[in-house]
Write a protein that holds these residues in place. Structure first.
Motif, PDB file in Angstrom:
ATOM      1  N   HIS A   1      90.272  34.774  72.637  1.00 27.06           N
ATOM      2  CA  HIS A   1      90.675  34.832  73.886  1.00 27.06           C
ATOM      3  C   HIS A   1      92.241  35.655  74.166  1.00 27.06           C
ATOM      4  O   HIS A   1      92.850  35.761  73.377  1.00 27.06           O
ATOM      5  CB  HIS A   1      91.396  33.600  74.245  1.00 27.06           C
ATOM      6  CG  HIS A   1      90.208  32.330  74.051  1.00 27.06           C
ATOM      7  ND1 HIS A   1      89.048  32.308  74.906  1.00 27.06           N
ATOM      8  CD2 HIS A   1      90.130  31.416  73.093  1.00 27.06           C
ATOM      9  CE1 HIS A   1      88.452  31.087  74.414  1.00 27.06           C
ATOM     10  NE2 HIS A   1      89.187  30.725  73.192  1.00 27.06           N
TER      11      HIS A   1
ATOM     12  N   GLU B   1      94.497  35.317  76.451  1.00 25.41           N
ATOM     13  CA  GLU B   1      95.488  34.665  76.502  1.00 25.41           C
ATOM     14  C   GLU B   1      95.512  33.519  75.689  1.00 25.41           C
ATOM     15  O   GLU B   1      94.617  32.872  75.556  1.00 25.41           O
ATOM     16  CB  GLU B   1      95.672  34.168  78.067  1.00 25.41           C
ATOM     17  CG  GLU B   1      96.058  35.410  78.931  1.00 25.41           C
ATOM     18  CD  GLU B   1      96.348  34.850  80.329  1.00 25.41           C
ATOM     19  OE1 GLU B   1      96.751  33.625  80.312  1.00 25.41           O
ATOM     20  OE2 GLU B   1      96.217  35.600  81.183  1.00 25.41           O
ATOM     21  N   ILE B   2      96.433  33.508  74.556  1.00 24.47           N
ATOM     22  CA  ILE B   2      96.484  32.568  73.561  1.00 24.47           C
ATOM     23  C   ILE B   2      97.936  31.886  73.357  1.00 24.47           C
ATOM     24  O   ILE B   2      98.792  32.939  73.372  1.00 24.47           O
ATOM     25  CB  ILE B   2      95.680  32.991  72.330  1.00 24.47           C
ATOM     26  CG1 ILE B   2      95.587  31.916  71.258  1.00 24.47           C
ATOM     27  CG2 ILE B   2      96.397  34.160  71.687  1.00 24.47           C
ATOM     28  CD1 ILE B   2      94.566  32.303  70.180  1.00 24.47           C
ATOM     29  N   ARG B   3      97.824  30.756  73.079  1.00 20.73           N
ATOM     30  CA  ARG B   3      99.306  30.341  72.640  1.00 20.73           C
ATOM     31  C   ARG B   3      99.631  30.648  71.073  1.00 20.73           C
ATOM     32  O   ARG B   3      98.820  30.812  70.346  1.00 20.73           O
ATOM     33  CB  ARG B   3      99.347  28.719  72.787  1.00 20.73           C
ATOM     34  CG  ARG B   3     100.901  28.137  72.494  1.00 20.73           C
ATOM     35  CD  ARG B   3     100.676  26.432  72.856  1.00 20.73           C
ATOM     36  NE  ARG B   3      99.738  25.973  71.900  1.00 20.73           N
ATOM     37  CZ  ARG B   3      98.978  24.822  72.146  1.00 20.73           C
ATOM     38  NH1 ARG B   3      99.478  24.314  73.393  1.00 20.73           N
ATOM     39  NH2 ARG B   3      98.188  24.158  71.533  1.00 20.73           N
ATOM     40  N   CYS B   4     100.887  31.063  71.160  1.00 21.28           N
ATOM     41  CA  CYS B   4     101.134  31.687  69.963  1.00 21.28           C
ATOM     42  C   CYS B   4     101.237  30.762  68.535  1.00 21.28           C
ATOM     43  O   CYS B   4     100.501  31.334  67.487  1.00 21.28           O
ATOM     44  CB  CYS B   4     102.864  32.114  69.813  1.00 21.28           C
ATOM     45  SG  CYS B   4     103.359  33.337  70.840  1.00 21.28           S
TER      46      CYS B   4
ATOM     47  N   ASP C   1      98.510  28.498  68.236  1.00 22.42           N
ATOM     48  CA  ASP C   1      97.219  28.724  68.060  1.00 22.42           C
ATOM     49  C   ASP C   1      96.761  29.913  67.447  1.00 22.42           C
ATOM     50  O   ASP C   1      95.903  29.939  66.451  1.00 22.42           O
ATOM     51  CB  ASP C   1      96.309  28.323  69.345  1.00 22.42           C
ATOM     52  CG  ASP C   1      96.398  27.216  70.086  1.00 22.42           C
ATOM     53  OD1 ASP C   1      96.862  26.403  69.318  1.00 22.42           O
ATOM     54  OD2 ASP C   1      96.318  27.107  71.052  1.00 22.42           O
TER      55      ASP C   1
ATOM     56  N   CYS D   1     107.678  36.489  68.198  1.00 22.31           N
ATOM     57  CA  CYS D   1     107.023  35.448  68.920  1.00 22.31           C
ATOM     58  C   CYS D   1     107.994  34.246  68.599  1.00 22.31           C
ATOM     59  O   CYS D   1     107.816  33.553  67.738  1.00 22.31           O
ATOM     60  CB  CYS D   1     105.784  35.170  68.628  1.00 22.31           C
ATOM     61  SG  CYS D   1     104.420  36.402  68.989  1.00 22.31           S
TER      62      CYS D   1
ATOM     63  N   SER E   1     105.211  28.075  71.432  1.00 18.77           N
ATOM     64  CA  SER E   1     104.549  27.253  72.551  1.00 18.77           C
ATOM     65  C   SER E   1     104.201  28.222  73.665  1.00 18.77           C
ATOM     66  O   SER E   1     103.468  27.912  74.670  1.00 18.77           O
ATOM     67  CB  SER E   1     105.364  26.039  72.985  1.00 18.77           C
ATOM     68  OG  SER E   1     106.433  26.389  73.754  1.00 18.77           O
ATOM     69  N   GLU E   2     104.760  29.389  73.426  1.00 13.56           N
ATOM     70  CA  GLU E   2     104.458  30.361  74.572  1.00 13.56           C
ATOM     71  C   GLU E   2     103.205  31.017  74.797  1.00 13.56           C
ATOM     72  O   GLU E   2     102.466  31.183  73.372  1.00 13.56           O
ATOM     73  CB  GLU E   2     105.504  31.503  74.281  1.00 13.56           C
ATOM     74  CG  GLU E   2     105.455  32.757  75.183  1.00 13.56           C
ATOM     75  CD  GLU E   2     106.254  33.898  75.061  1.00 13.56           C
ATOM     76  OE1 GLU E   2     106.260  34.786  75.931  1.00 13.56           O
ATOM     77  OE2 GLU E   2     107.129  33.800  74.169  1.00 13.56           O
ATOM     78  N   THR E   3     102.662  31.078  75.516  1.00 17.66           N
ATOM     79  CA  THR E   3     101.446  31.853  75.690  1.00 17.66           C
ATOM     80  C   THR E   3     101.501  33.346  75.959  1.00 17.66           C
ATOM     81  O   THR E   3     102.255  33.722  76.768  1.00 17.66           O
ATOM     82  CB  THR E   3     100.160  31.286  76.937  1.00 17.66           C
ATOM     83  OG1 THR E   3     100.210  29.850  76.804  1.00 17.66           O
ATOM     84  CG2 THR E   3      99.098  31.966  76.887  1.00 17.66           C
TER      85      THR E   3
ATOM     86  N   ARG F   1      99.568  37.323  76.411  1.00 21.92           N
ATOM     87  CA  ARG F   1      98.386  38.018  76.679  1.00 21.92           C
ATOM     88  C   ARG F   1      98.199  39.003  75.517  1.00 21.92           C
ATOM     89  O   ARG F   1      99.078  40.140  75.260  1.00 21.92           O
ATOM     90  CB  ARG F   1      98.581  38.731  77.825  1.00 21.92           C
ATOM     91  CG  ARG F   1      97.304  39.308  78.260  1.00 21.92           C
ATOM     92  CD  ARG F   1      97.339  39.410  79.868  1.00 21.92           C
ATOM     93  NE  ARG F   1      96.150  39.554  80.628  1.00 21.92           N
ATOM     94  CZ  ARG F   1      94.970  38.885  80.372  1.00 21.92           C
ATOM     95  NH1 ARG F   1      94.660  38.643  79.107  1.00 21.92           N
ATOM     96  NH2 ARG F   1      93.847  39.375  81.246  1.00 21.92           N
TER      97      ARG F   1
END
Length: 91
Positions: A33, A35-38, A40, A67, A71-73, A75
């Motif tokens: 994706h 956009e993804i959470r760091c 993940d 990063c 918990s930050e998303t 792009r």
């Protein structure tokens, strides 16, 4: 075939992460994706490249920016650079 919003990035490994991944330094990696959470993203990388034993001790960087907040998303775009940086020992 890759999912429609997946992106291909350059993945860099340093020190212990490079050794565990069994790579010389870089690899292409498809992120599912844009956009993804760091956290993940780090999980995907650690699972794919056998880095689970150092998962809680590495730093992830996106285009040379750490990063800090997992918990930050973020792009990601095709061609971006991700780096897996383990703790550096020495004295």
């Amino acid at each position: 075939m890759s999912p429609p919003d997946s992106v291909r990035v350059k993945l860099l490994f340093f020190a212990k992460s490079r050794e565990l991944a069994g790579l010389t330094c870089t690899d292409d990696f498809v992120v599912p994706h844009a956009e993804i959470r760091c956290s993940d993203l780090l999980d995907l990388i650690c699972n794919r490249f056998n880095l689970s034993i150092i998962r809680n001790n590495v730093i992830l960087a996106h285009n040379e920016q750490y990063c800090d907040d997992l918990s930050e998303t973020i792009r990601i775009r095709n061609g971006d650079e991700l780096a897996v940086i383990p703790p550096i020992s020495g004295g």
